[in-house]
Design a protein around this motif. Structure first.
Motif, PDB file in Angstrom:
ATOM      1  N   LEU A  84      49.051  37.458   7.004  1.00 47.35           N
ATOM      2  CA  LEU A  84      49.173  37.958   8.372  1.00 47.35           C
ATOM      3  C   LEU A  84      50.546  37.625   8.948  1.00 47.35           C
ATOM      4  O   LEU A  84      50.999  36.478   8.900  1.00 47.35           O
ATOM      5  CB  LEU A  84      48.086  37.335   9.256  1.00 47.35           C
ATOM      6  N   THR A 142      49.700  39.728  15.309  1.00 47.50           N
ATOM      7  CA  THR A 142      48.629  40.492  15.959  1.00 47.50           C
ATOM      8  C   THR A 142      49.136  40.934  17.325  1.00 47.50           C
ATOM      9  O   THR A 142      49.670  40.118  18.080  1.00 47.50           O
ATOM     10  CB  THR A 142      47.369  39.640  16.138  1.00 47.50           C
ATOM     11  N   SER A 175      37.555  35.418   8.353  1.00 51.68           N
ATOM     12  CA  SER A 175      38.075  35.427   9.729  1.00 51.68           C
ATOM     13  C   SER A 175      37.053  34.794  10.650  1.00 51.68           C
ATOM     14  O   SER A 175      35.852  34.768  10.340  1.00 51.68           O
ATOM     15  CB  SER A 175      38.387  36.859  10.183  1.00 51.68           C
ATOM     16  N   TYR A 219      50.439  42.868   8.050  1.00 56.87           N
ATOM     17  CA  TYR A 219      50.407  41.920   6.943  1.00 56.87           C
ATOM     18  C   TYR A 219      51.523  42.276   5.968  1.00 56.87           C
ATOM     19  O   TYR A 219      51.935  43.432   5.849  1.00 56.87           O
ATOM     20  CB  TYR A 219      49.073  42.008   6.183  1.00 56.87           C
ATOM     21  N   LEU A 223      38.110  45.129   9.913  1.00 60.03           N
ATOM     22  CA  LEU A 223      39.362  45.816  10.204  1.00 60.03           C
ATOM     23  C   LEU A 223      39.477  47.104   9.397  1.00 60.03           C
ATOM     24  O   LEU A 223      38.951  47.202   8.298  1.00 60.03           O
ATOM     25  CB  LEU A 223      40.557  44.921   9.865  1.00 60.03           C
ATOM     26  N   PHE A 248      43.534  35.820   3.570  1.00 62.13           N
ATOM     27  CA  PHE A 248      43.169  36.339   2.255  1.00 62.13           C
ATOM     28  C   PHE A 248      43.343  35.280   1.173  1.00 62.13           C
ATOM     29  O   PHE A 248      44.212  34.395   1.275  1.00 62.13           O
ATOM     30  CB  PHE A 248      44.066  37.522   1.875  1.00 62.13           C
ATOM     31  N   PHE A 269      34.778  38.628   3.629  1.00 63.36           N
ATOM     32  CA  PHE A 269      34.896  40.014   3.191  1.00 63.36           C
ATOM     33  C   PHE A 269      35.321  40.066   1.719  1.00 63.36           C
ATOM     34  O   PHE A 269      36.068  39.213   1.253  1.00 63.36           O
ATOM     35  CB  PHE A 269      35.981  40.740   4.004  1.00 63.36           C
ATOM     36  N   GLN A 320      47.168  44.606  13.637  1.00 63.00           N
ATOM     37  CA  GLN A 320      47.792  43.518  12.903  1.00 63.00           C
ATOM     38  C   GLN A 320      48.694  44.074  11.812  1.00 63.00           C
ATOM     39  O   GLN A 320      48.466  45.163  11.304  1.00 63.00           O
ATOM     40  CB  GLN A 320      46.700  42.641  12.283  1.00 63.00           C
ATOM     41  N   GLY A 350      47.669  37.710  -2.236  1.00 61.57           N
ATOM     42  CA  GLY A 350      46.931  38.391  -1.181  1.00 61.57           C
ATOM     43  C   GLY A 350      47.821  38.650   0.020  1.00 61.57           C
ATOM     44  O   GLY A 350      48.869  38.012   0.176  1.00 61.57           O
ATOM     45  N   PRO A 351      47.441  39.591   0.883  1.00 63.58           N
ATOM     46  CA  PRO A 351      48.216  39.846   2.098  1.00 63.58           C
ATOM     47  C   PRO A 351      48.258  38.613   3.001  1.00 63.58           C
ATOM     48  O   PRO A 351      47.295  37.845   3.059  1.00 63.58           O
ATOM     49  CB  PRO A 351      47.445  40.978   2.776  1.00 63.58           C
ATOM     50  N   TYR A 353      40.453  38.700  15.184  1.00 56.64           N
ATOM     51  CA  TYR A 353      41.329  37.716  14.599  1.00 56.64           C
ATOM     52  C   TYR A 353      41.816  38.176  13.234  1.00 56.64           C
ATOM     53  O   TYR A 353      41.163  38.945  12.549  1.00 56.64           O
ATOM     54  CB  TYR A 353      40.605  36.380  14.471  1.00 56.64           C
ATOM     55  N   GLY A 354      42.958  37.678  12.865  1.00 51.96           N
ATOM     56  CA  GLY A 354      43.523  38.053  11.578  1.00 51.96           C
ATOM     57  C   GLY A 354      42.711  37.502  10.438  1.00 51.96           C
ATOM     58  O   GLY A 354      41.978  36.520  10.570  1.00 51.96           O
ATOM     59  N   TYR A 355      42.840  38.163   9.303  1.00 47.73           N
ATOM     60  CA  TYR A 355      42.190  37.701   8.100  1.00 47.73           C
ATOM     61  C   TYR A 355      43.086  36.698   7.385  1.00 47.73           C
ATOM     62  O   TYR A 355      44.310  36.840   7.376  1.00 47.73           O
ATOM     63  CB  TYR A 355      41.972  38.863   7.119  1.00 47.73           C
TER      64      TYR A 355
END
Lengths: 116, 116
Positions: A45, A48, B94, A35, A104, B107, B33, A33, A42-43, B103-105
């Motif tokens: 996405l 993917t 996620s 970001y 991740l 944030f 997370f 992925q 925050g990051p 899957y993407g996070y």
């Protein structure tokens, strides 16, 4: 331990230039992925990729997953100041399956600055 | 608009204080997370949780604990804050991994914690 190495760490370019950011590992990932993170946020996405050799395009951004699923690249065409930010790649382990609980591995990031 | 909400954007605490960082997600995600982000060190995983009341140590759990009493809420606790815990703290969520699909996070916006 799976590691992702990003290069370059810093990139400072003029508006309109093209650039490529690389993400490399000795480990195989089931998905990769990308970001983007802006200062103080925050990051977020971007994309993917899950299949070796896969190419995805998002407007001026092109993402590629290596055939062996160990590396990836992000190419930006005609960069704009709005592209400025920290770009992070992140991989999901190929062998961990459900026991990894979606954890991740993140690269160190590439700080991109696009000057007007 | 789906989101991960962190309770504070900026926090200043004194050395030795017990600090609570709260994170809430509205996407019914199984995984949550906590990361800290420091210049030159990237994102480092502190703890993660794959279900209510379940938690797993990440790469740097020392000095931290977590709590997940409800699916939507994941709290990070600094038992006795120290100056080396000054950092940007990022919460993410996620969906559960399905087979090999990561899957993407999503944030949160982060909490900038300063311990003085």
């Amino acid at each position: 331990t799976q590691l992702l190495e990003q290069s370059p760490q810093f990139l400072s370019i003029q508006e309109g230039e093209n650039l490529t950011v690389y993400c490399n590992s000795s480990s195989v990932f089931s998905s990769l992925q990308w970001y983007r993170q802006e200062p103080g946020e925050g990051p977020v996405l971007l994309v993917t990729v899950v299949t070796g050799g896969e190419v995805k395009k998002l407007k001026r951004l092109t993402f590629q997953f290596g055939d062996a699923r160990k590396d990836s690249s992000l190419h930006i065409t005609a960069a704009q100041p709005g592209d400025t930010g920290l770009y992070l790649c992140a991989g999901g382990g190929a062998n961990a399956g459900g026991t990894s609980y979606g954890k991740l591995t993140f690269g160190q990031g590439t700080i991109l600055t696009v000057h007007p | 608009d789906v989101k991960v909400t962190q309770s504070s954007r900026y926090l200043v605490k004194r050395t030795g204080e017990k600090v609570f960082l709260e994170c809430v997600q509205d996407m019914d995600h199984e995984n949550m997370f906590w990361y800290r982000q420091d210049p030159g060190l990237g994102l480092r995983l502190i703890y993660f949780s794959y279900d209510v009341k379940m938690k797993e140590k990440g790469d740097i759990p020392e000095g931290y604990s977590v709590s997940r009493e409800k699916k939507e809420r994941f709290s990070l606790i600094l038992e006795s804050a120290s100056t080396n815990q000054t950092s940007m703290y990022l919460c993410a969520s996620s969906p559960a991994v399905l087979g090999q699909t990561y899957y993407g996070y999503t944030f949160g916006s982060g909490t900038r914690l300063t311990v003085v």
